[in-house]
Design an enzyme around this catalytic site. Structure first.
Site, short mmCIF file in Angstrom:
data_model
loop_
_atom_site.label_atom_id
_atom_site.label_comp_id
_atom_site.label_asym_id
_atom_site.label_seq_id
_atom_site.Cartn_x
_atom_site.Cartn_y
_atom_site.Cartn_z
CG HIS A 150 1.24 -3.27 -2.92
ND1 HIS A 150 0.19 -4.08 -3.05
CD2 HIS A 150 2.26 -3.55 -3.57
CE1 HIS A 150 0.98 -4.90 -3.75
NE2 HIS A 150 2.14 -4.95 -4.08
CG HIS A 192 7.18 -5.99 -3.08
ND1 HIS A 192 6.97 -7.51 -2.99
CD2 HIS A 192 5.84 -5.51 -3.78
CE1 HIS A 192 5.66 -7.36 -3.56
NE2 HIS A 192 4.88 -6.50 -3.79
CE LYS A 194 9.23 -9.15 -5.09
NZ LYS A 194 8.16 -9.31 -6.06
CG HIS A 208 0.74 -9.27 -4.95
ND1 HIS A 208 0.84 -9.12 -3.58
CD2 HIS A 208 1.78 -8.54 -5.54
CE1 HIS A 208 1.80 -8.43 -3.43
NE2 HIS A 208 2.26 -8.11 -4.41
CD GLU A 244 1.85 -7.15 -10.80
OE1 GLU A 244 2.58 -6.01 -10.89
OE2 GLU A 244 2.00 -8.07 -9.76
#
Length: 359
Positions: free
Chosen positions: A133, A135, A138, A291, A294
């Site tokens: 997991h 990103h 980003k 997701h 969270e």
């Protein structure tokens, strides 16, 4: 948790002293591939004695089809059941015999002939790291778009500002490439990345991802998952996103928050929206990577809806849910019910303690 989807080709790497050598599968698996062996030399050798300083370098295995990698160290927990000498401080001294790119045998150090391959001077061999997991789209935006509050809300706002201003294809490509180089240098062999997918970003980032997957094939196995608010899938944009994901061989993903009700920890349309996610994924043969919850708000209770929705829809794909931090804030009875539903639905969970302790 684990990466859902096809099995990954095994890999092995080596690094001296405390820098890890990796084999993607545990060493007791004689079919593990020694495809990507590397060594990173340091100035000390497992704390035994100083050696001549060396610069960091990649280690290339011998060119012949059959060779030995001698005098390695492996954690004894990876060698259960093997006929090897006792461990010293948790490490076992071994030789590896590699034939046609696969580990054929594991023997006590000093067993294999000297002329069969190099002495790696107590280098450690470990399974290659798998990042389930992350990103990549980003990454590395902090210098131009910091998160001054240091929390999840600040991260979301900073990302949204930067995405709107800067995330054209070349920018995403450069940052992905740097992130992959960094991961590869540290021994990562497989990554699943989530890609921000609100229009028009999906049509920008997924083609870049496909390019990166092809470019890095044989070094890092790449998978992608979409991420967008769950209520997007109640619109035609959600259908289009599912098509982009299917075209890219990805996983369909969302976050269990909504655009329409951003202040709601569990959106009021969560069941309807998740039913649509299951439908879109099922029609396209996609697995799910979500997701979920969270949050530090105990009202965030989407995980149990995911489990119940999966069961109600008869969804046949695999489901991975990430974060689920709000579950820790629930009553013991609710936690037990939620975990039981997830078990029945066959849901895997990946926790992200570093990022969530920070945010």
């Amino acid at each position: 948790g684990g990466l859902n989807g096809p099995d990954y080709p095994p890999a092995a790497r080596a690094s001296q002293a405390r820098n890890a050598t990796n084999a993607q599968h545990p060493l007791e698996n004689s079919n593990a591939t020694a495809r990507s062996l590397r060594v990173k030399a340091v100035a000390t050798n497992a704390g035994r004695h100083p050696v001549s300083p060396m610069t960091h370098a990649f280690f290339h295995p011998p060119e012949q089809a059959r060779y030995a990698l001698r005098n390695l160290r492996a954690p004894d927990c990876l060698l259960q059941g093997a006929d090897l000498p006792p461990a010293n401080q948790g490490l076992v001294a071994i030789d590896l015999l590699v034939d046609q790119g696969r580990i054929e045998a594991i023997a006590p150090a000093g067993t294999l002939p000297v002329d069969l391959g190099p002495d790696l001077d107590a280098s450690m061999v470990l399974p290659g790291m798998v990042d389930v997991h992350t990103h990549l789209d980003k990454g590395h935006i902090w210098p131009r778009q910091a998160n001054p509050t240091g929390d999840g809300a600040g991260a979301s706002m900073a990302t949204a500002r930067d995405r709107t201003a800067n995330w054209h294809a070349d920018d995403v490509r450069q940052r992905m490439e740097f992130g992959l180089k960094t991961a590869y240098a540290k021994g990562v062999v497989a990554i699943r990345t989530h890609l921000d997918s609100l229009a028009p970003q999906a049509s920008i980032s997924f083609p870049v991802f496909r390019e990166m997957r092809e470019r890095w094939a044989g070094r890092i196995e790449l998978q992608a998952s979409s991420i967008a608010p769950v209520d997007v899938f109640l619109t035609d944009e959600g259908r289009q996103l599912a098509d982009i994901v299917a075209e890219s061989g990805g996983q369909l993903g969302c976050v269990t928050k909504s655009q329409q009700y951003p202040a709601e920890a569990t959106p009021p349309m969560i069941e309807e929206a998740l039913a649509r996610v299951f439908q879109l994924a099922g029609e396209r043969g996609l697995n799910l990577d979500l997701h979920v919850d969270e949050s530090t708000d105990p009202r965030a209770r989407s995980l149990i809806h995911v489990a119940r929705g999966a069961l109600a829809s008869g969804f046949k794909g695999r489901i991975l849910c990430g974060h689920v931090t709000a579950l820790a804030l629930q009553t013991d009875e609710y936690i037990e019910d939620t975990i039981g539903a997830c078990k029945e639905a066959g849901i895997d969970i990946v926790s992200l303690p570093t990022v969530n302790m920070y945010l």
